[in-house]
Design a protein around this motif. Structure first.
Motif, PDB file in Angstrom:
ATOM      1  N   ILE A   1       0.872  -1.171   0.000  1.00 56.68           N
ATOM      2  CA  ILE A   1       0.000   0.000   0.000  1.00 56.68           C
ATOM      3  C   ILE A   1       0.912   1.224   0.000  1.00 56.68           C
ATOM      4  O   ILE A   1       1.592   1.499   0.993  1.00 56.68           O
ATOM      5  N   GLU A   2       0.909   1.945  -1.122  1.00 56.74           N
ATOM      6  CA  GLU A   2       1.903   3.018  -1.290  1.00 56.74           C
ATOM      7  C   GLU A   2       1.330   4.285  -1.914  1.00 56.74           C
ATOM      8  O   GLU A   2       2.084   5.208  -2.227  1.00 56.74           O
ATOM      9  N   SER A   3       0.026   4.341  -2.124  1.00 58.35           N
ATOM     10  CA  SER A   3      -0.553   5.493  -2.822  1.00 58.35           C
ATOM     11  C   SER A   3      -1.888   5.877  -2.191  1.00 58.35           C
ATOM     12  O   SER A   3      -2.492   5.107  -1.430  1.00 58.35           O
ATOM     13  N   THR A   4      -2.359   7.063  -2.557  1.00 55.55           N
ATOM     14  CA  THR A   4      -3.655   7.513  -2.037  1.00 55.55           C
ATOM     15  C   THR A   4      -4.795   6.684  -2.633  1.00 55.55           C
ATOM     16  O   THR A   4      -5.807   6.445  -1.972  1.00 55.55           O
ATOM     17  N   ASP A   5      -4.640   6.232  -3.884  1.00 50.27           N
ATOM     18  CA  ASP A   5      -5.667   5.379  -4.488  1.00 50.27           C
ATOM     19  C   ASP A   5      -5.776   4.056  -3.731  1.00 50.27           C
ATOM     20  O   ASP A   5      -6.877   3.558  -3.481  1.00 50.27           O
ATOM     21  N   ALA A   6      -4.628   3.481  -3.371  1.00 50.60           N
ATOM     22  CA  ALA A   6      -4.636   2.233  -2.602  1.00 50.60           C
ATOM     23  C   ALA A   6      -5.262   2.464  -1.231  1.00 50.60           C
ATOM     24  O   ALA A   6      -6.034   1.627  -0.734  1.00 50.60           O
ATOM     25  N   LEU A   7      -4.947   3.582  -0.615  1.00 53.13           N
ATOM     26  CA  LEU A   7      -5.481   3.892   0.709  1.00 53.13           C
ATOM     27  C   LEU A   7      -7.003   4.031   0.657  1.00 53.13           C
ATOM     28  O   LEU A   7      -7.713   3.589   1.570  1.00 53.13           O
TER      29      LEU A   7
ATOM     30  N   MET B   1      -0.916 -10.422   3.592  1.00 51.36           N
ATOM     31  CA  MET B   1      -0.409  -9.256   4.311  1.00 51.36           C
ATOM     32  C   MET B   1      -0.522  -8.013   3.433  1.00 51.36           C
ATOM     33  O   MET B   1      -0.337  -8.086   2.216  1.00 51.36           O
ATOM     34  N   LEU B   2      -0.821  -6.886   4.089  1.00 55.64           N
ATOM     35  CA  LEU B   2      -0.660  -5.579   3.468  1.00 55.64           C
ATOM     36  C   LEU B   2       0.603  -4.970   4.051  1.00 55.64           C
ATOM     37  O   LEU B   2       0.731  -4.857   5.279  1.00 55.64           O
ATOM     38  N   LEU B   3       1.535  -4.610   3.191  1.00 61.43           N
ATOM     39  CA  LEU B   3       2.801  -4.022   3.616  1.00 61.43           C
ATOM     40  C   LEU B   3       2.808  -2.555   3.221  1.00 61.43           C
ATOM     41  O   LEU B   3       2.725  -2.227   2.027  1.00 61.43           O
ATOM     42  N   VAL B   4       2.876  -1.685   4.190  1.00 58.13           N
ATOM     43  CA  VAL B   4       2.876  -0.245   3.916  1.00 58.13           C
ATOM     44  C   VAL B   4       4.279   0.194   3.545  1.00 58.13           C
ATOM     45  O   VAL B   4       5.231   0.008   4.313  1.00 58.13           O
ATOM     46  N   GLY B   5       4.400   0.774   2.349  1.00 63.31           N
ATOM     47  CA  GLY B   5       5.666   1.392   1.949  1.00 63.31           C
ATOM     48  C   GLY B   5       5.685   2.815   2.467  1.00 63.31           C
ATOM     49  O   GLY B   5       5.130   3.720   1.832  1.00 63.31           O
ATOM     50  N   ALA B   6       6.283   3.025   3.630  1.00 68.72           N
ATOM     51  CA  ALA B   6       6.157   4.307   4.334  1.00 68.72           C
ATOM     52  C   ALA B   6       6.678   5.485   3.522  1.00 68.72           C
ATOM     53  O   ALA B   6       6.047   6.547   3.472  1.00 68.72           O
ATOM     54  N   ASN B   7       7.824   5.314   2.873  1.00 66.09           N
ATOM     55  CA  ASN B   7       8.407   6.441   2.144  1.00 66.09           C
ATOM     56  C   ASN B   7       7.576   6.835   0.931  1.00 66.09           C
ATOM     57  O   ASN B   7       7.301   8.028   0.702  1.00 66.09           O
ATOM     58  N   ASP B   8       7.149   5.864   0.141  1.00 66.03           N
ATOM     59  CA  ASP B   8       6.332   6.184  -1.027  1.00 66.03           C
ATOM     60  C   ASP B   8       4.975   6.721  -0.619  1.00 66.03           C
ATOM     61  O   ASP B   8       4.419   7.609  -1.278  1.00 66.03           O
ATOM     62  N   LEU B   9       4.415   6.182   0.471  1.00 69.68           N
ATOM     63  CA  LEU B   9       3.122   6.681   0.930  1.00 69.68           C
ATOM     64  C   LEU B   9       3.243   8.121   1.415  1.00 69.68           C
ATOM     65  O   LEU B   9       2.363   8.949   1.144  1.00 69.68           O
ATOM     66  N   ALA B  10       4.327   8.426   2.101  1.00 68.97           N
ATOM     67  CA  ALA B  10       4.551   9.813   2.537  1.00 68.97           C
ATOM     68  C   ALA B  10       4.656  10.744   1.334  1.00 68.97           C
ATOM     69  O   ALA B  10       4.105  11.858   1.341  1.00 68.97           O
ATOM     70  N   ASN B  11       5.340  10.287   0.288  1.00 69.25           N
ATOM     71  CA  ASN B  11       5.422  11.093  -0.937  1.00 69.25           C
ATOM     72  C   ASN B  11       4.034  11.333  -1.515  1.00 69.25           C
ATOM     73  O   ASN B  11       3.682  12.457  -1.906  1.00 69.25           O
ATOM     74  N   ALA B  12       3.239  10.260  -1.581  1.00 67.30           N
ATOM     75  CA  ALA B  12       1.903  10.361  -2.163  1.00 67.30           C
ATOM     76  C   ALA B  12       1.003  11.289  -1.360  1.00 67.30           C
ATOM     77  O   ALA B  12       0.112  11.944  -1.919  1.00 67.30           O
TER      78      ALA B  12
ATOM     79  N   LEU C   1      -0.572  -7.124   9.104  1.00 68.49           N
ATOM     80  CA  LEU C   1      -0.075  -5.795   8.779  1.00 68.49           C
ATOM     81  C   LEU C   1       1.443  -5.828   8.805  1.00 68.49           C
ATOM     82  O   LEU C   1       2.046  -6.316   9.771  1.00 68.49           O
ATOM     83  N   GLY C   2       2.059  -5.323   7.743  1.00 67.81           N
ATOM     84  CA  GLY C   2       3.512  -5.199   7.702  1.00 67.81           C
ATOM     85  C   GLY C   2       3.908  -3.757   7.474  1.00 67.81           C
ATOM     86  O   GLY C   2       3.168  -2.988   6.845  1.00 67.81           O
ATOM     87  N   VAL C   3       5.060  -3.383   8.012  1.00 69.86           N
ATOM     88  CA  VAL C   3       5.531  -2.002   7.854  1.00 69.86           C
ATOM     89  C   VAL C   3       6.957  -2.023   7.336  1.00 69.86           C
ATOM     90  O   VAL C   3       7.779  -2.841   7.728  1.00 69.86           O
ATOM     91  N   GLY C   4       7.234  -1.103   6.423  1.00 69.65           N
ATOM     92  CA  GLY C   4       8.579  -0.962   5.883  1.00 69.65           C
ATOM     93  C   GLY C   4       8.995   0.491   5.890  1.00 69.65           C
ATOM     94  O   GLY C   4       8.157   1.395   6.004  1.00 69.65           O
ATOM     95  N   GLY C   5      10.285   0.726   5.784  1.00 70.01           N
ATOM     96  CA  GLY C   5      10.792   2.092   5.728  1.00 70.01           C
ATOM     97  C   GLY C   5      10.882   2.784   7.069  1.00 70.01           C
ATOM     98  O   GLY C   5      11.019   4.012   7.127  1.00 70.01           O
ATOM     99  N   LEU C   6      10.818   2.016   8.162  1.00 69.91           N
ATOM    100  CA  LEU C   6      10.826   2.636   9.487  1.00 69.91           C
ATOM    101  C   LEU C   6      12.105   2.335  10.262  1.00 69.91           C
ATOM    102  O   LEU C   6      12.143   2.522  11.477  1.00 69.91           O
ATOM    103  N   GLY C   7      13.135   1.858   9.567  1.00 70.63           N
ATOM    104  CA  GLY C   7      14.384   1.530  10.247  1.00 70.63           C
ATOM    105  C   GLY C   7      14.976   2.702  11.015  1.00 70.63           C
ATOM    106  O   GLY C   7      15.583   2.525  12.070  1.00 70.63           O
TER     107      GLY C   7
END
Length: 262
Positions: free
Chosen positions: A157-163, A177-188, A218-224
């Motif tokens: 899930i990386e875009s406003t359309d997906a959200l 699983m839904l894995l949130v791509g934090a960086n791309d979602l923040a950009n979107a 729920l999975g989360v990425g980009g939060l290292g």
């Protein structure tokens, strides 16, 4: 009925179903099987082999996946796109899960499931002596059932359309699983780089609610580099997190050690 806790032999699914947090390492730099041993020694639960953001060949992916399978680690491949061929070839390399970026509709998620699963759940083509079964000759029906059970389907899930359609995407049968791509979602969302921004936090909450309502993970990425946000997401129910990539670990350690001598 909740999809969580299906009794799958995939160790990553089993750990998450038990309510534990599974942690993965992204592989973007190392092209040899040594990375499997390093990840296992470090205590990671799985490898996240990233085909989207590097130049890995299928041969490289295959070698890492086979080594992972032999050590009991889950090998996830993030494919470059949602195409049937991209998904099928990653799985033919021996991956026990696929991660598909930029999924924005339930129809697209359903196509991913069909490409990843053998009949009766999908349309994946069967071949003899598959690496996921250690090349053991196995009757087709038995092989398809065993691999279907252990193959994870993860959509990002990386875009406003997906959200906007996250509830419908989470409801697609076969999505684990839904894995949130934090960086791309923040950009979107118009706040690039601001992972801790309230808008991004609210988006994580929407995805978490959709996962909980549909009995998937729920999975989360980009939060290292955002431990506070990571803790919040785990509190919301995240059962998978990527802790960073091999290239980041290597570079940060090299910088730190070089500074000691200057």
């Amino acid at each position: 009925m909740s999809k969580i806790g299906s009794g799958s032999p995939n160790p990553l699914l089993s750990k998450m179903a038990a309510g534990e947090l599974a942690v993965g390492m992204i592989v973007r730099l190392v092209r040899g099987v040594e990375i499997v041993a390093i990840a296992k020694t470090a205590g990671f639960d799985c490898l996240f082999i990233d085909q989207e953001h590097n130049s890995f060949s299928l041969e490289t992916i295959s070698q890492i996946c086979i080594a992972s399978n032999l050590t009991g680690m889950t090998a996830l491949v993030r494919v470059a796109d949602a195409g049937h061929a991209s998904i099928a070839r990653a799985l033919e390399c021996g991956a026990t899960g696929i991660i598909v970026p930029q999924i924005e509709t339930p129809e697209a998620a359903a196509e991913v499931v069909r490409a990843a699963k053998f009949p009766p759940h999908g349309t994946r083509s069967i071949a003899p002596c598959l690496p996921a079964l250690d090349f053991r000759p196995t009757p087709a029906e038995e092989a398809m059932a065993a691999i279907n059970e252990r193959t994870m389907v993860i959509v990002m899930i990386e875009s406003t359309d997906a959200l906007a359609r996250v509830g419908d995407i989470a409801a697609v049968p076969g999505v684990d699983m839904l894995l949130v791509g934090a960086n791309d979602l923040a950009n979107a969302l118009g706040v690039p780089g601001q992972i801790g921004h309230p808008t991004v936090r609210d988006a994580f909450g929407q995805v978490a609610a959709a996962c909980a309502a549909n009995g998937i993970h729920l999975g989360v990425g980009g939060l290292g580099g955002q431990p506070e946000v990571a803790r919040e997401m785990i509190a919301l129910g995240a059962r998978y997190a990527t802790a960073g990539a091999d290239v980041t670990f290597f570079t940060n350690a090299a910088i730190a050690h070089a500074r000691k001598f200057k």
